[in-house]
Enzyme design. Structure first.
Site, PDB file in Angstrom:
ATOM      1  N   ASP A  36       0.878  -1.145   0.000  1.00 42.74           N
ATOM      2  CA  ASP A  36       0.000   0.000   0.000  1.00 42.74           C
ATOM      3  C   ASP A  36       0.937   1.220   0.000  1.00 42.74           C
ATOM      4  O   ASP A  36       2.090   1.103   0.341  1.00 42.74           O
ATOM      5  CB  ASP A  36      -0.765  -0.140   1.317  1.00 42.74           C
ATOM      6  CG  ASP A  36      -1.622   1.028   1.653  1.00 42.74           C
ATOM      7  OD1 ASP A  36      -2.130   1.641   0.722  1.00 42.74           O
ATOM      8  OD2 ASP A  36      -1.798   1.293   2.851  1.00 42.74           O
ATOM      9  N   THR A  38       0.294   4.476   1.593  1.00 42.45           N
ATOM     10  CA  THR A  38       0.295   5.101   2.917  1.00 42.45           C
ATOM     11  C   THR A  38       0.803   4.123   3.958  1.00 42.45           C
ATOM     12  O   THR A  38       0.310   3.015   4.049  1.00 42.45           O
ATOM     13  CB  THR A  38      -1.140   5.490   3.352  1.00 42.45           C
ATOM     14  OG1 THR A  38      -2.004   5.278   2.252  1.00 42.45           O
ATOM     15  CG2 THR A  38      -1.196   6.880   3.849  1.00 42.45           C
ATOM     16  N   ASP A 236      -1.787  -1.117   5.954  1.00 37.59           N
ATOM     17  CA  ASP A 236      -2.140  -0.660   7.300  1.00 37.59           C
ATOM     18  C   ASP A 236      -3.590  -0.994   7.651  1.00 37.59           C
ATOM     19  O   ASP A 236      -4.042  -0.740   8.753  1.00 37.59           O
ATOM     20  CB  ASP A 236      -1.884   0.847   7.445  1.00 37.59           C
ATOM     21  CG  ASP A 236      -2.669   1.670   6.432  1.00 37.59           C
ATOM     22  OD1 ASP A 236      -3.529   1.092   5.723  1.00 37.59           O
ATOM     23  OD2 ASP A 236      -2.428   2.886   6.346  1.00 37.59           O
TER      24      ASP A 236
HETATM   25  P1  ADP Z   1      -4.421   4.401  -0.152  1.00 35.81           P
HETATM   26  O1  ADP Z   1      -4.301   3.219  -1.038  1.00 35.81           O
HETATM   27  O2  ADP Z   1      -3.442   5.457  -0.553  1.00 35.81           O
HETATM   28  O3  ADP Z   1      -4.354   4.082   1.295  1.00 35.81           O
HETATM   29  P2  ADP Z   1      -7.326   4.974   0.038  1.00 35.81           P
HETATM   30  O4  ADP Z   1      -8.102   3.948  -0.719  1.00 35.81           O
HETATM   31  O5  ADP Z   1      -7.355   4.884   1.508  1.00 35.81           O
HETATM   32  O6  ADP Z   1      -5.840   5.078  -0.527  1.00 35.81           O
HETATM   33  O7  ADP Z   1      -7.878   6.416  -0.397  1.00 35.81           O
HETATM   34  C1  ADP Z   1      -7.863   6.812  -1.738  1.00 35.81           C
HETATM   35  C2  ADP Z   1      -8.037   8.310  -1.879  1.00 35.81           C
HETATM   36  O8  ADP Z   1      -9.322   8.696  -1.393  1.00 35.81           O
HETATM   37  C3  ADP Z   1      -7.043   9.119  -1.085  1.00 35.81           C
HETATM   38  O9  ADP Z   1      -5.842   9.336  -1.789  1.00 35.81           O
HETATM   39  C4  ADP Z   1      -7.828  10.413  -0.845  1.00 35.81           C
HETATM   40  O10 ADP Z   1      -7.704  11.246  -1.963  1.00 35.81           O
HETATM   41  C5  ADP Z   1      -9.257   9.948  -0.748  1.00 35.81           C
HETATM   42  N1  ADP Z   1      -9.669   9.796   0.658  1.00 35.81           N
HETATM   43  C6  ADP Z   1      -9.926   8.643   1.322  1.00 35.81           C
HETATM   44  N2  ADP Z   1     -10.302   8.882   2.595  1.00 35.81           N
HETATM   45  C7  ADP Z   1     -10.232  10.216   2.769  1.00 35.81           C
HETATM   46  C8  ADP Z   1     -10.488  11.103   3.866  1.00 35.81           C
HETATM   47  N3  ADP Z   1     -10.842  10.681   5.074  1.00 35.81           N
HETATM   48  N4  ADP Z   1     -10.327  12.418   3.642  1.00 35.81           N
HETATM   49  C9  ADP Z   1      -9.952  12.879   2.455  1.00 35.81           C
HETATM   50  N5  ADP Z   1      -9.704  12.107   1.390  1.00 35.81           N
HETATM   51  C10 ADP Z   1      -9.839  10.804   1.525  1.00 35.81           C
HETATM   52 MG    MG Z   2      -4.256   2.805   2.965  1.00 35.04          MG
END
Ligand code: ADP
Ligand code: MG
Length: 349
Positions: A36, A38, A236
């Site tokens: 991932d 993050t 995570d």
């Molecule tokens: P990653 O694979 O980077 O962990 P996520 O699937 O968790 O990505 O999130 C994808 C995208 O959705 C993020 O890059 C962000 O732009 C948006 N996003 C998700 N959750 C939030 C939140 N709580 N606040 C703002 N943006 C969010």
């Molecule tokens: Mg993530």
């Protein structure tokens, strides 16, 4: 069981927690590591970098709206915004009708105003039609490896906030070690493609899958398996827990969520990518050790039983004295135990 027990103990000393024997066995066969973005290669503590408000708002006002909403989200990006606001001593407002859309963003009402924070597609789905201007201003930040979060207030785009996460010092070394172990590295993220490629290019990742929805992450892992690969997935647990459980083996970062730790076969206490290399070396040593022990367990019997039964008697008149048979019997157990104990001393670096 001796090898597994000693191996699991050895892993624990190094911060690699193994859930069960099956996890160690599966880890040995891994040929692809999916991470991932993050919280894995980067530090996992993203920071607020830039604030770009529309002309009607001050940077402080935009940050106050976004942070008030994000204080109710568990996403690492949300935490970055909230910390950014705290640093500037911005008081957060109460939120009504809070909603969170997995892998998209968050929505709610602040002082009667409808506020959205998230990715552009999420804002568009919520009926915001003027995100494009901010999308073009976001490009240069994204090419820099920053994640842009888009804000809308009362149905109109209100600006962007950017967040960046520095790469862990140990990551380049970890990537080198994982390549030496023969693994292919894939970054799988819900983030923007430009941001993902910029981050991946700094750490020699083999391929990047960006803008993947949470369900798409699990589907991607399934596709890898159907193509005959054995993927491990490290994450995570925020929006990637289904992918963790879909993988041949899930690797949770100790800094991650409980759901990740629940669905993973391996947990890395320190959340350091180098520990994945350690875990793989551990599994290879333990599985090798088990095979040696099977040899010890069977070899004595394979030789001793036929001799005791008299196969050599017609030729040389040899029979096995019960005393020697008894000794061989215990020696086989002793060899297994001594061999398993060698695992305590193996080098995992
Ligand atoms: P990653 O694979 O980077 O962990 P996520 O699937 O968790 O990505 O999130 C994808 C995208 O959705 C993020 O890059 C962000 O732009 C948006 N996003 C998700 N959750 C939030 C939140 N709580 N606040 C703002 N943006 C969010
Ligand atoms: Mg993530």
């Amino acid at each position: 069981p001796m090898s597994i027990m000693v191996g699991v103990g050895r892993g624990a000393q190094e911060g690699v927690l193994v859930k069960n024997a099956e996890a160690l066995e599966r880890l040995e066969k891994i040929d692809t590591l999916v991470v991932d973005k993050t919280g894995t290669p980067p530090e996992g503590r993203p920071e607020l970098m830039d604030i770009l408000p529309a002309s009607e708002y001050t940077p402080e006002a935009l940050l106050r709206f976004a942070a008030s909403l994000e204080q109710h989200s568990e996403h690492p990006l949300a935490a970055a915004i909230v910390r950014g606001a705290k640093k500037q001593n911005i008081a957060l407002s109460p939120v009504e009708d809070f909603r969170s859309v997995t892998g998209g963003g968050v929505a709610g009402r602040i002082n009667g105003q409808a506020v959205l924070v998230g990715k552009p597609d999420f804002l568009r789905n919520e009926g915001i039609h003027d995100v494009e201007a901010f999308e073009s201003s976001a490009i240069e930040f994204q090419n820099d490896g920053k994640t842009a979060l888009f804000v809308a207030i009362n149905g109109k785009a209100a600006g962007i906030l950017t967040v960046a996460d520095s790469i862990k010092d140990s990551t380049p070394q970890a990537v080198r070690e994982l390549h030496e172990l023969g693994l292919k590295l894939v970054m799988l993220t819900g983030d923007n493609r430009r941001t993902a490629i910029s981050v991946a290019s700094r750490i020699a990742i083999d391929s990047v899958e960006a803008e993947v929805e949470p369900a798409g992450k699990a589907a991607y892992i399934r596709k890898l398996r159907e193509a005959g690969r054995s993927p491990a997935m490290a994450g995570d647990g925020i929006n990637d827990a289904p992918a963790l459980s879909e993988a041949e083996i899930g690797i949770a970062m100790g800094t991650g969520t409980d759901v990740a730790i629940q669905s993973a076969g391996i947990t890395l206490v320190r959340g350091d990518l180098r520990d994945i290399a350690k875990a793989i070396r551990l599994s290879r040593s333990v599985m090798g050790n088990i095979r040696q022990n099977l040899f010890f367990a069977f070899a004595y019997n394979a030789i001793g039983v036929p001799i005791a039964a008299g196969v050599l008697y017609p030729l040389t008149g040899t029979l096995l004295s019960p005393m020697i048979a008894g000794a061989a019997m215990s020696l086989s157990s002793v060899s297994v135990i001594l061999n398993a104990l060698r695992l305590r001393k193996i080098r995992l670096r």
